[in-house]
Design an enzyme around this catalytic site. Structure first.
Site, PDB file in Angstrom:
ATOM      1  N   HIS A   1       0.816  -1.220   0.000  1.00 33.25           N
ATOM      2  CA  HIS A   1       0.000   0.000   0.000  1.00 33.25           C
ATOM      3  C   HIS A   1       0.854   1.277   0.000  1.00 33.25           C
ATOM      4  O   HIS A   1       0.565   2.236  -0.705  1.00 33.25           O
ATOM      5  CB  HIS A   1      -0.877   0.046   1.260  1.00 33.25           C
ATOM      6  CG  HIS A   1      -1.685  -1.170   1.530  1.00 33.25           C
ATOM      7  ND1 HIS A   1      -2.939  -1.392   0.980  1.00 33.25           N
ATOM      8  CD2 HIS A   1      -1.441  -2.237   2.335  1.00 33.25           C
ATOM      9  CE1 HIS A   1      -3.420  -2.535   1.426  1.00 33.25           C
ATOM     10  NE2 HIS A   1      -2.541  -3.090   2.232  1.00 33.25           N
TER      11      HIS A   1
HETATM   12  O1  RIB Z   1      -4.271  -0.141   5.474  1.00 33.03           O
HETATM   13  C1  RIB Z   1      -2.930  -0.229   5.076  1.00 33.03           C
HETATM   14  C2  RIB Z   1      -2.077   0.726   5.846  1.00 33.03           C
HETATM   15  O2  RIB Z   1      -2.092   0.385   7.232  1.00 33.03           O
HETATM   16  C3  RIB Z   1      -0.590   0.702   5.435  1.00 33.03           C
HETATM   17  O3  RIB Z   1      -0.014   1.957   5.680  1.00 33.03           O
HETATM   18  C4  RIB Z   1      -0.010  -0.313   6.377  1.00 33.03           C
HETATM   19  O4  RIB Z   1       1.399  -0.112   6.599  1.00 33.03           O
HETATM   20  C5  RIB Z   1      -0.776  -0.004   7.624  1.00 33.03           C
HETATM   21  O5  RIB Z   1      -0.127   1.090   8.275  1.00 33.03           O
END
Ligand code: RIB
Ligand code: CA
Length: 313
Positions: free
Chosen positions: A240
């Protein structure tokens, strides 16, 4: 001209992949890593950020930030996703370097004052440091170039509740403050990140291209893939946090839409990022709210190639 950025992070396996991507990017200058709780407690996040800088041979400030949400009890963290120490099965050695003595929020304010109009805040964890920085320096929106975040779910389901994505859910009131500030904010939520699965061959390629950094990502991603593949036929994971950084460098890979955003802070809608594209609602609750840009599409193949080519540099 390099993008001057501060990376606000809760490392975290996908944070690590994103941080190394930023370090490898010739057109990104990372002024510092500001850490926040989220995937792991903030003390662990700060130590992990120091470790990542040491692995990459980067001598930049690392700060420790907020360890609690704006409102409510301490987080229970996401060790079930990122492992006991935030790096999957890996227990990192204690870093040899020291933290910058400033808080993350103070570092953000100091850099914004030092480089007025030049710094992009890239937040890839919960938003407490940015919210606190806004309280320390109310003029912050005028001092930064912009804000780009991994977080939220505008037109798709959440990953913590049916409505909320983890970074926003973890600190919904801080997110409400950040989304309500008068700055240029772009949101890379699950709309694009959950639509882009990465396979074992991707992390193996990163290792081939860059044994040290790619190898670390591959090793830590095994635990992460176990989690994401639990209810799937195929073995995948989701990186992500690299999406906002990829957009900084190659905006043409993404489609964005603009809309008014409200953040849920109630029991049911906690962490929801409810976005109304302009002209789609008669409600003043949205029409009087800030507009942000939301990523809605990404060229998967070109994004993956960008990650591979950058790790190969
Ligand atoms: O939902 C995904 C996010 O939450 C990303 O930033 C992951 O590292 C967690 O922090
Ligand atoms: Ca993160």
């Amino acid at each position: 001209m390099a993008h001057k950025i501060i990376l606000d992070t809760d490392p975290g396996i996908d944070d690590a992949m994103a941080i190394f991507f930023a370090f490898q990017s010739p057109d990104i200058e990372v002024l510092g890593l500001t850490t926040v709780y989220g995937n792991v407690p903030v003390t662990m996040a700060a130590q992990n950020a120091l470790t990542l800088c040491e692995i990459a041979g980067k001598d930049i400030p690392v700060t420790k930030g907020v360890g609690m949400p704006w409102v409510g009890p301490e987080s229970t963290y996401a060790h079930f996703v990122h492992g006991d120490y935030g790096f999957g099965h890996i227990k990192p050695e204690a870093p040899k370097t020291e933290l910058d003595p400033r808080s993350s929020a103070q570092f953000i304010v100091d850099m914004a004052r030092k480089y007025p109009g030049e710094v992009t805040l890239v937040a890839i964890g919960p938003l407490g440091n940015l919210a606190l920085a806004l309280r320390l320096e109310p003029e912050l929106p005028k001092l930064v170039k912009g804000v780009t975040i991994m977080g939220g779910a505008a037109f798709v389901r959440g990953n913590v509740t049916p409505l909320a994505e983890a970074n926003i859910w973890n600190d919904a009131y801080a997110a409400e403050i950040v989304f309500g500030a008068d700055w240029d904010l772009t949101m890379f939520g699950l709309d694009v990140t959950n639509d882009t699965p990465f396979s074992p061959s991707f992390v193996e390629t990163l290792e081939e291209k860059n044994a040290k950094l790619g190898g670390f990502v591959k090793d830590t991603a095994q635990f992460y893939m176990d989690f994401y593949s639990a209810n799937r036929e195929d073995r995948v994971c989701f990186f992500h946090d690299a999406f906002p950084l990829a957009h900084l460098r190659h905006p043409e890979l993404f489609e964005l839409t603009e809309g008014h955003v409200r953040v849920g802070t109630g029991e049911l809608d906690r962490g929801q990022t409810a976005v109304a594209p302009k002209g789609t609602t008669p409600s003043p609750l949205w029409n009087n709210a800030n507009t942000i840009k939301v990523a809605t599409k990404v060229d998967h193949a070109k994004l993956e190639q960008l990650f591979i080519d950058t790790y190969a540099l």
